[in-house]
Design an enzyme around this catalytic site. Sequence first.
Site, PDB file in Angstrom:
ATOM      1  N   THR A 193       0.825  -1.215   0.000  1.00  9.13           N
ATOM      2  CA  THR A 193       0.000   0.000   0.000  1.00  9.13           C
ATOM      3  C   THR A 193       0.856   1.260   0.000  1.00  9.13           C
ATOM      4  O   THR A 193       1.991   1.249   0.469  1.00  9.13           O
ATOM      5  CB  THR A 193      -0.974   0.008   1.202  1.00  9.13           C
ATOM      6  N   ARG A 194       0.285   2.340  -0.556  1.00  7.95           N
ATOM      7  CA  ARG A 194       0.930   3.656  -0.506  1.00  7.95           C
ATOM      8  C   ARG A 194      -0.036   4.675   0.085  1.00  7.95           C
ATOM      9  O   ARG A 194       0.156   5.877  -0.024  1.00  7.95           O
ATOM     10  CB  ARG A 194       1.397   4.116  -1.906  1.00  7.95           C
ATOM     11  N   HIS A 198      -7.743   2.322   5.680  1.00  6.89           N
ATOM     12  CA  HIS A 198      -9.079   2.606   6.205  1.00  6.89           C
ATOM     13  C   HIS A 198      -9.797   1.274   6.399  1.00  6.89           C
ATOM     14  O   HIS A 198      -9.220   0.209   6.180  1.00  6.89           O
ATOM     15  CB  HIS A 198      -9.829   3.529   5.245  1.00  6.89           C
ATOM     16  N   HIS A 201      -9.698  -1.401   3.652  1.00  5.67           N
ATOM     17  CA  HIS A 201      -8.433  -2.129   3.531  1.00  5.67           C
ATOM     18  C   HIS A 201      -8.326  -3.210   4.590  1.00  5.67           C
ATOM     19  O   HIS A 201      -7.825  -4.301   4.340  1.00  5.67           O
ATOM     20  CB  HIS A 201      -7.236  -1.181   3.669  1.00  5.67           C
ATOM     21  N   ARG A 287      -8.077  -3.674  -7.178  1.00  3.39           N
ATOM     22  CA  ARG A 287      -8.511  -2.960  -8.368  1.00  3.39           C
ATOM     23  C   ARG A 287      -7.496  -1.856  -8.670  1.00  3.39           C
ATOM     24  O   ARG A 287      -7.020  -1.194  -7.752  1.00  3.39           O
ATOM     25  CB  ARG A 287      -9.879  -2.352  -8.047  1.00  3.39           C
TER      26      ARG A 287
END
Length: 569
Positions: A193-194, A198, A201, A287
């Site tokens: 992740t970058r 939340h 996730h 996605r």
Amino acid sequence: MTQDLAPIPELYVSYDSAQKLKAEAGDLISHDLTPRQICDLELLMNGGFNPLKGFLSEADYNGVVENMRTADGTLWPMPITLDVTEKFADTVEVGQDIALRDQEGVILATMTVTDKWVPNKSREAEKVFGADDVAHPAVNYLHNHAGAVYLGGPVTGIQQPVHYDFRARRDTPNELRAYFRKMGWRKVVAFQTRNPLHRAHQELTFRAAREAQANLLIHPVVGLTKPGDIDHFTRVRCYEAVLDQYPASTTAMSLLNLAMRMAGPREAVWHGLIRKNHGCTHFIVGRDHAGPGKNSAGEDFYGPYDAQDLFREHQAEMGIEMVDFKHMVYVQDRAQYEPADEIADKDDVTILNISGTELRRRLSEGLEIPEWFSFPTVVEELRRTRPPRASQGFTVFFTGFSGSGKSTIANALMVKLMEMGGRPVTLLDGDIVRKNLSSELGFSKEHRDLNIRRIGYVASEITKNGGIAICAPIAPYAATRRAVREDIEQFGAFIEVHVATSIEECERRDRKGLYKLAREGKIKEFTGISDPYDVPENPELSLETESVAVDNCAHQVILKLESMGLIKG
Ligand code: PPS
């Protein structure tokens, strides 16, 4: 997939050899690495980019660009190249060793240069990133930042790049492998992740771990991400804030110093290989994985599931399995997150979603961010870094001819803003700057640019730290004004105000008597008389001063700031 947790090869020499090599390398020609190259070098040296042994040779580069394979047929989707300037390349012979230094001058590695070539950057852009379009951040980097020549060759590692931040949270591939061995984690699913995490996730990672019957590695990127992303300091504080939502015995978090390219499908395969090297068996691809945003025609560079398709095609060879996920949305009726494509009754339930853009809007306007969307601790962290616009720093940048009224309006604006209070206000007037910051400069194009870049730098620091900078130079060149805008907009708003007094009127007023001297040829390169001025094409505001009082001009700026939400009415 069978898990292999044996140590992987690193490119470092032993401690004693490193001391010797470092002393010897002091005599070599040395290249100062860019921030992106430092990230790449770290992962080359610690085995994160295994099986690469250095920056790509020309043959490997051509193979990687054309068909994602090095010359010996190994799958590798991303060119890891050492770009340098022509000037530096001219000083290097093939066969020679060079030293690679970090930005403070510390020697991190040496490289034996086996290849030196001028790449076809447009071809690289088309094949690797899908289009030769500078709206793609990596294509922009390629054409506008990377040097013209590539050097390739094997690297000998002397020491890791030094990190002063979050040291305990950074692990090499072998450190993670050792941890998984020690904990007996036989299956590990990695989440790349970058962004801050939340609730969507969290749900996605829980589901992925359940589906793969695996432990979970949250593996955020803290090297370089997409321009405009939330800085990694804030993100890591956010990750730490949500970590206790995960069971400690099944979940780990580690920071990855990767320089992302936002290359969608190719990037997903690359990320998978990197995670395989870090001892993971599974990798989550959601996605629009590593999506770069819209192209210059306003369309997406890649399809939302292109990354999953390419990963699926290669996963057997990669030795890491994909856990694919569709877009997660909140179903209010059931008070839970579900994959959008699995909601059978979607016409009968209320589905809620907050996009990244909407989240940024809510943060910048200080609006509510609901609990179903994120965790209060994360929102609190984000609000600390992204206060509402009315508390953020910004820069008002006046531009116009000498004697157009810039300084007078800027002074009036400063006083009005100080009267309102709340934020410190700094005036960087043309004359004042030339006295204090740029006293050695004249009025050639080069010197004017330097002068404006200095003003821009100071204004960007003020803006970053929550203050108001008012600049009032002539700033005759559009390209320089644009560069200053880019510097400042990373930290806050930039309001360009064109003080549009005509040259005839400025000359008629001639408040300092300079126009007369310029006409007589006693002052050379005088803007509007014997030097150019690029009229701003799209300023935030254009002021007519000829029939309007100064007070009214300053008031127009105040109204503009209010309409942008930068000051409260
Ligand atoms: S620039 O181009 O933005 O770097 O110029 P700037 O620093 O704003 O210029 C500040 C003042 O310098 C005086 N001056 C000249 N202006 C233009 N061209 C030439 N050759 C020149 N020589 C001296 C001029 O009074 C500028 O003041 P302002 O405040 O604009 O009237």
